[in-house]
Design a protein around this motif. Structure first.
Motif, PDB file in Angstrom:
ATOM      1  N   LEU A  57       0.846  -1.195   0.000  1.00 30.92           N
ATOM      2  CA  LEU A  57       0.000   0.000   0.000  1.00 30.92           C
ATOM      3  C   LEU A  57       0.877   1.239   0.000  1.00 30.92           C
ATOM      4  CD1 LEU A  57      -2.578  -1.149   2.706  1.00 30.92           C
ATOM      5  CD2 LEU A  57      -3.018  -0.931   0.256  1.00 30.92           C
ATOM      6  N   ASP A  78      -0.480   0.079 -10.888  1.00 33.78           N
ATOM      7  CA  ASP A  78      -1.433  -0.934 -11.325  1.00 33.78           C
ATOM      8  C   ASP A  78      -0.903  -2.337 -11.088  1.00 33.78           C
ATOM      9  OD1 ASP A  78      -3.218   0.950 -11.960  1.00 33.78           O
ATOM     10  OD2 ASP A  78      -3.096   0.726 -14.151  1.00 33.78           O
ATOM     11  N   ALA A  81      -1.419  -3.076  -7.531  1.00 36.10           N
ATOM     12  CA  ALA A  81      -2.821  -3.406  -7.276  1.00 36.10           C
ATOM     13  C   ALA A  81      -3.091  -4.863  -7.630  1.00 36.10           C
ATOM     14  CB  ALA A  81      -3.735  -2.485  -8.087  1.00 36.10           C
ATOM     15  N   ALA A  82      -2.538  -5.279  -8.758  1.00 37.95           N
ATOM     16  CA  ALA A  82      -2.745  -6.673  -9.177  1.00 37.95           C
ATOM     17  C   ALA A  82      -2.086  -7.631  -8.194  1.00 37.95           C
ATOM     18  CB  ALA A  82      -2.179  -6.873 -10.580  1.00 37.95           C
ATOM     19  N   ARG A  84      -1.514  -7.063  -4.928  1.00 38.17           N
ATOM     20  CA  ARG A  84      -2.349  -7.088  -3.716  1.00 38.17           C
ATOM     21  C   ARG A  84      -3.525  -8.022  -3.916  1.00 38.17           C
ATOM     22  NH1 ARG A  84      -1.451  -1.329  -3.691  1.00 38.17           N
ATOM     23  NH2 ARG A  84      -3.441  -0.921  -4.700  1.00 38.17           N
ATOM     24  N   ASN A  85      -4.114  -7.906  -5.092  1.00 36.18           N
ATOM     25  CA  ASN A  85      -5.305  -8.692  -5.382  1.00 36.18           C
ATOM     26  C   ASN A  85      -4.983 -10.190  -5.367  1.00 36.18           C
ATOM     27  OD1 ASN A  85      -7.276  -9.892  -7.757  1.00 36.18           O
ATOM     28  ND2 ASN A  85      -8.257  -8.366  -6.460  1.00 36.18           N
ATOM     29  N   PHE A  90      -6.222  -8.505   3.291  1.00 35.10           N
ATOM     30  CA  PHE A  90      -6.079  -7.539   4.393  1.00 35.10           C
ATOM     31  C   PHE A  90      -7.206  -7.701   5.406  1.00 35.10           C
ATOM     32  CE2 PHE A  90      -3.849  -5.472   0.928  1.00 35.10           C
ATOM     33  CZ  PHE A  90      -2.723  -4.949   1.553  1.00 35.10           C
ATOM     34  N   LEU A 109     -16.074  -8.723  -3.629  1.00 35.84           N
ATOM     35  CA  LEU A 109     -15.464  -7.558  -4.279  1.00 35.84           C
ATOM     36  C   LEU A 109     -14.055  -7.799  -4.849  1.00 35.84           C
ATOM     37  CD1 LEU A 109     -16.541  -4.772  -4.927  1.00 35.84           C
ATOM     38  CD2 LEU A 109     -15.400  -3.909  -2.884  1.00 35.84           C
ATOM     39  N   PRO A 110     -13.145  -8.467  -4.105  1.00 34.85           N
ATOM     40  CA  PRO A 110     -11.800  -8.682  -4.696  1.00 34.85           C
ATOM     41  C   PRO A 110     -11.862  -9.475  -5.995  1.00 34.85           C
ATOM     42  CG  PRO A 110     -11.770  -9.134  -2.348  1.00 34.85           C
ATOM     43  CD  PRO A 110     -13.206  -8.956  -2.727  1.00 34.85           C
ATOM     44  N   TYR A 113     -12.277  -7.362  -9.115  1.00 35.72           N
ATOM     45  CA  TYR A 113     -11.062  -6.775  -9.675  1.00 35.72           C
ATOM     46  C   TYR A 113     -10.114  -7.843 -10.212  1.00 35.72           C
ATOM     47  CZ  TYR A 113     -12.912  -2.547  -7.707  1.00 35.72           C
ATOM     48  OH  TYR A 113     -13.731  -1.495  -7.430  1.00 35.72           O
TER      49      TYR A 113
ATOM     50  N   ARG B 318     -11.208  -0.341  -1.803  1.00 34.69           N
ATOM     51  CA  ARG B 318     -11.208  -0.950  -3.142  1.00 34.69           C
ATOM     52  C   ARG B 318      -9.787  -1.099  -3.669  1.00 34.69           C
ATOM     53  NH1 ARG B 318     -16.112  -1.210  -5.883  1.00 34.69           N
ATOM     54  NH2 ARG B 318     -17.857  -0.231  -4.810  1.00 34.69           N
ATOM     55  N   MET B 319      -8.961  -0.066  -3.409  1.00 38.31           N
ATOM     56  CA  MET B 319      -7.576  -0.142  -3.885  1.00 38.31           C
ATOM     57  C   MET B 319      -6.812  -1.240  -3.161  1.00 38.31           C
ATOM     58  SD  MET B 319      -6.565   3.827  -4.393  1.00 38.31           S
ATOM     59  CE  MET B 319      -6.683   4.586  -6.011  1.00 38.31           C
ATOM     60  N   ALA B 320      -7.043  -1.344  -1.831  1.00 35.25           N
ATOM     61  CA  ALA B 320      -6.320  -2.348  -1.043  1.00 35.25           C
ATOM     62  C   ALA B 320      -6.630  -3.753  -1.551  1.00 35.25           C
ATOM     63  CB  ALA B 320      -6.694  -2.225   0.429  1.00 35.25           C
ATOM     64  N   ILE B 321      -7.855  -4.002  -1.944  1.00 30.01           N
ATOM     65  CA  ILE B 321      -8.205  -5.358  -2.368  1.00 30.01           C
ATOM     66  C   ILE B 321      -8.007  -5.569  -3.863  1.00 30.01           C
ATOM     67  CG2 ILE B 321      -9.794  -5.708  -0.461  1.00 30.01           C
ATOM     68  CD1 ILE B 321     -12.059  -5.208  -2.363  1.00 30.01           C
ATOM     69  N   GLY B 322      -7.369  -4.598  -4.525  1.00 24.93           N
ATOM     70  CA  GLY B 322      -6.921  -4.902  -5.885  1.00 24.93           C
ATOM     71  C   GLY B 322      -7.458  -4.034  -7.000  1.00 24.93           C
ATOM     72  N   ALA B 323      -8.222  -2.964  -6.675  1.00 22.98           N
ATOM     73  CA  ALA B 323      -8.711  -2.093  -7.747  1.00 22.98           C
ATOM     74  C   ALA B 323      -7.539  -1.283  -8.291  1.00 22.98           C
ATOM     75  CB  ALA B 323      -9.788  -1.162  -7.233  1.00 22.98           C
ATOM     76  N   ARG B 324      -7.390  -1.271  -9.610  1.00 21.18           N
ATOM     77  CA  ARG B 324      -6.357  -0.437 -10.207  1.00 21.18           C
ATOM     78  C   ARG B 324      -6.880   0.974 -10.351  1.00 21.18           C
ATOM     79  NH1 ARG B 324      -6.004  -4.071 -15.242  1.00 21.18           N
ATOM     80  NH2 ARG B 324      -8.205  -3.887 -14.722  1.00 21.18           N
ATOM     81  N   ARG B 325      -5.974   1.893 -10.630  1.00 16.65           N
ATOM     82  CA  ARG B 325      -6.404   3.295 -10.768  1.00 16.65           C
ATOM     83  C   ARG B 325      -7.468   3.444 -11.833  1.00 16.65           C
ATOM     84  NH1 ARG B 325      -1.376   7.324  -9.718  1.00 16.65           N
ATOM     85  NH2 ARG B 325      -1.320   6.881  -7.507  1.00 16.65           N
ATOM     86  N   ARG B 326      -7.272   2.712 -12.939  1.00 14.11           N
ATOM     87  CA  ARG B 326      -8.236   2.927 -14.013  1.00 14.11           C
ATOM     88  C   ARG B 326      -9.596   2.335 -13.670  1.00 14.11           C
ATOM     89  NH1 ARG B 326      -4.901  -0.644 -17.194  1.00 14.11           N
ATOM     90  NH2 ARG B 326      -5.835  -2.693 -17.410  1.00 14.11           N
ATOM     91  N   ILE B 328     -10.940   2.580 -10.673  1.00 14.40           N
ATOM     92  CA  ILE B 328     -11.567   3.639  -9.881  1.00 14.40           C
ATOM     93  C   ILE B 328     -11.996   4.791 -10.797  1.00 14.40           C
ATOM     94  CG2 ILE B 328     -11.190   5.314  -8.023  1.00 14.40           C
ATOM     95  CD1 ILE B 328     -11.226   2.497  -6.990  1.00 14.40           C
ATOM     96  N   GLN B 331     -15.039   3.843 -12.733  1.00 14.88           N
ATOM     97  CA  GLN B 331     -16.262   3.794 -11.941  1.00 14.88           C
ATOM     98  C   GLN B 331     -16.856   5.189 -11.748  1.00 14.88           C
ATOM     99  OE1 GLN B 331     -16.096   1.731  -8.149  1.00 14.88           O
ATOM    100  NE2 GLN B 331     -17.957   2.783  -7.456  1.00 14.88           N
ATOM    101  N   PRO B 400      -3.411   4.667  -1.690  1.00 10.44           N
ATOM    102  CA  PRO B 400      -4.155   3.693  -0.895  1.00 10.44           C
ATOM    103  C   PRO B 400      -4.005   3.906   0.613  1.00 10.44           C
ATOM    104  CG  PRO B 400      -2.873   2.589  -2.603  1.00 10.44           C
ATOM    105  CD  PRO B 400      -2.585   4.042  -2.723  1.00 10.44           C
TER     106      PRO B 400
END
Lengths: 235, 407
Positions: A57, A78, A81-82, A84-85, A90, A109-110, A113, B318-326, B328, B331, B400
């Motif tokens: 993070l 990005d 983010a991938a 983390r996913n 967490f 939700l995860p 993404y 959302r970012m922590a669980i894997g949302a990329r900037r694009r 967000i 959306q 994040p």
């Protein structure tokens, strides 16, 4: 290959006036897959910053962080983010569930993404909720659930992508003793039965005793790394 | 599948804040409806003007007799009949001129059976119908031979025919003009109001020579009141005007220093002015309506910024669980876009309904054009993207850690 390897990790924050406040002074740490590690330390010791960096993070000022063999330092937002996913679940002190979204959809939700279809997301989320004993609360909203139930939803969300690593930041901080014990039992079971690596920040010695290894931070450095027994009681 | 997942998230976020979404949408609805309605009204006005202009004929000149001065009193234009039938024939020889119609108008009482009606009777040549772009409903126009022979034939306008013959077809009937029998050989097609509101259908047309010699004879044989001239095209209008003046000055033997004893008026200029002002009005209405659309767009940006701030923690999660900037960005952009598109659709419906209401209750000429609908709708969508982008980008640029820490 260790799951986590951290070398000479430095982190400092720029504050207004151009002065830099150092938070981490060269942390070296290796965590193998399947370990259950408790991280302790007084506030301001840098343990939260360390967790944020472990969780991708936040990025270190200098030093290397290898997660599952990959050097995180060079990755884009990005790509982080991938990562983390895919690799990290967490669990937060304040649960951090989306309000006005059902338990099921929070857990799913995860997977959104990760790019799964809606039906696959729902199905997997339902399976995981069953594992955490919440199959009767799938359509409940977070504010209709107790603190313990909310934290179990959050754990289910952390697990739904089947990550090898779970980072828990004071997961029992907002819970009573009985509920804390239930939550810690879940973590212990995940660690023993599924081999999931768990790293947990806590203030409470009782909670730290669930872990197999204790890392204590003082002033941005690792002050203790080893047995829990006899070292957790300083708070 | 992922393509649909993010819109679904945006839709859910919108429905969670139903009242706010609807209120935001209202700005868009009103803006788009205003644009559609104003463009419809503007287009309607423009159409009315254009119809009047088309009914007048295009590329027209009118040549009038000049003003006379008698004992120090200036008598106004047309007071001296200086134009003749022969002048008209001379004008017809000019290459840039297409049609020439000399007109000798008067007013007379028409009678048929028990009905009678007073109307303007215009003596002219067959070209008149060409110049005025005026087809016949039935019968046939008179010929040059009728003009040469001064025959007693008449073409009736719709209003005259209605008043004298009712629903009967007047063609082939004989009526009396000033007690002289005339044969009705044709019925003119309806033309409606002129630009100044006169009823153009209240007219009877006879050969110019008949009017001169048999109906409205005066002391100047062969004169006409005015000559209608149609140029070959809009491009040669100036050339035609110059040449007509030259020809007429020559024929009237005017000295270099003498003023024209006639006037050439360009009717197209009048028509263009009318059309221009109608267009200006239409443009202005559209511009004013666009401002309300702009205000609606700013409203959307405002709400989206509030929404981003309010949902900072959600963005962090959302970012922590894997949302990329694009993810967000998409959306929040989609939320703004959906508000605009939904508002745009509702606005189009409201605008079309409003246009219909205006047309039926205010009796105004209103035309909703597809292009106006598409234009305002596209503008609404563009507004959504434009005003949604900044808040969405702000959301996507959050870090994040900081977003998660936000209270």
């Amino acid at each position: 290959m260790p799951l986590i390897r951290v070398e000479k990790l430095y982190k400092q924050y720029e504050i207004a006036g151009g002065q830099a406040t150092p938070v981490l002074h060269g942390v070296d740490l290796t965590i193998e897959a399947g370990e259950f590690v408790a991280i302790m330390g007084p506030s301001g010791s840098g343990k939260s910053t360390f967790m944020n960096i472990l969780g991708c993070l936040d990025t270190p000022t200098s030093g290397n962080y290898f997660l599952d063999g990959e050097n995180v330092a060079g990755l884009s937002n990005d790509e982080l983010a991938a990562l983390r996913n895919r690799l990290i679940g967490f669990v937060f002190q304040g649960f951090n569930l989306l309000k006005r979204v059902t338990a099921l959809d929070n857990v799913a939700l995860p997977l959104l993404y990760a790019g799964l279809s809606k039906s696959a997301r729902r199905e997997q989320a339902r399976d995981i909720l069953k594992q955490t004993g919440l199959e009767n609360f799938t359509l409940s909203l977070p504010n209709q659930l107790s603190g313990g139930q909310q934290q179990r939803v959050a754990i289910a969300r952390a697990l739904v992508n089947r990550p090898p690593l779970i980072l828990a930041d004071e997961p029992t901080g907002n819970l009573d003793t009985q509920t804390s014990r239930e939550i810690m039992d879940i973590f212990t079971r995940l660690n023993r039965e599924q081999g999931i690596t768990i790293i947990l920040v806590t203030h409470e010695p009782d909670i730290a005793h669930y872990a197999g290894r204790l890392v204590r931070f003082v002033d941005g450095r690792v002050a203790h790394d080893g047995d829990v027994a006899g070292h957790a009681e300083h708070g | 599948m992922k393509l649909l997942a993010i819109p679904a998230e945006a839709l859910r976020a919108m429905s969670l804040n139903g009242l706010r979404t609807v209120l935001t949408m209202l700005g868009m609805i009103i803006g788009v409806a205003a644009v559609v309605l104003m463009l419809a009204i503007g287009q309607g006005a423009q159409n009315t003007v254009n119809q009047s202009i088309a009914s007048m004929g295009s590329n027209l000149f009118i040549v009038l007799s000049g003003a006379s001065t008698s004992g120090g009193l200036r008598m106004g234009s047309g007071s001296v009949p200086t134009l003749t039938f022969a002048d008209a024939q001379a004008l017809a020889q000019i290459p840039s001129v297409k049609f020439v119609a000399p007109v000798y108008p008067g007013t007379a009482q028409l009678a048929y059976g028990a009905n009678n009606w007073s109307t303007g009777v215009s003596g002219t040549t067959p070209e008149f119908l060409e110049v005025r772009n005026w087809p016949l409903d039935s019968g046939h126009p008179f010929e040059d031979s009728d003009v040469r022979g001064a025959t007693r034939v008449v073409l009736l306008g719709q209003t005259v025919a209605q008043n004298l013959f009712g629903d009967e077809d007047p063609t082939g009937k004989t009526l009396r003009i000033k007690n002289l029998p005339f044969m009705v050989i044709g019925l003119l097609a309806p033309k409606g109001q002129s630009l100044d509101g006169r009823d153009q259908d209240d007219i009877a047309i006879i050969p110019v020579t008949t009017a001169q010699r048999k109906l409205f004879g005066n002391q100047f044989p062969g004169t006409v009141r005015y000559i209608s001239v149609q140029a070959k095209s809009a491009e040669v209008m100036e050339e035609a005007e110059r040449e007509m003046i030259q020809v007429l000055r020559q024929r009237h033997r005017l000295a270099e220093s003498a003023e024209n004893d006639f006037m050439v008026r360009n009717l197209t200029a009048v028509a263009q002015t009318a059309a221009g002002s109608a267009q200006a009005m239409s443009f202005m209405l559209g511009a004013i309506a666009s401002i309300s659309l702009l205000v609606g767009g700013i409203g959307i940006m405002n709400i989206m910024l509030v929404s981003v701030t309010e949902r900072t923690r959600e963005i962090g999660i959302r970012m922590a669980i894997g949302a990329r900037r694009r993810d967000i960005l998409l959306q929040f952009l989609l939320e703004a876009l959906m508000i605009c598109v939904a508002g745009g659709l509702a606005g189009v419906l409201l605008g079309v309904g409003g246009a219909w209401a205006v047309a039926s209750f205010a009796d105004m000429a209103v035309e909703v054009s597809l292009s106006a609908i598409l234009l305002s709708f596209a503008f609404a969508a563009a507004t959504g993207v434009f005003f949604g982008f900044y808040p969405a980008q702000r959301a996507a640029r959050l870090k994040p850690v900081e977003a998660l820490r936000y209270e």
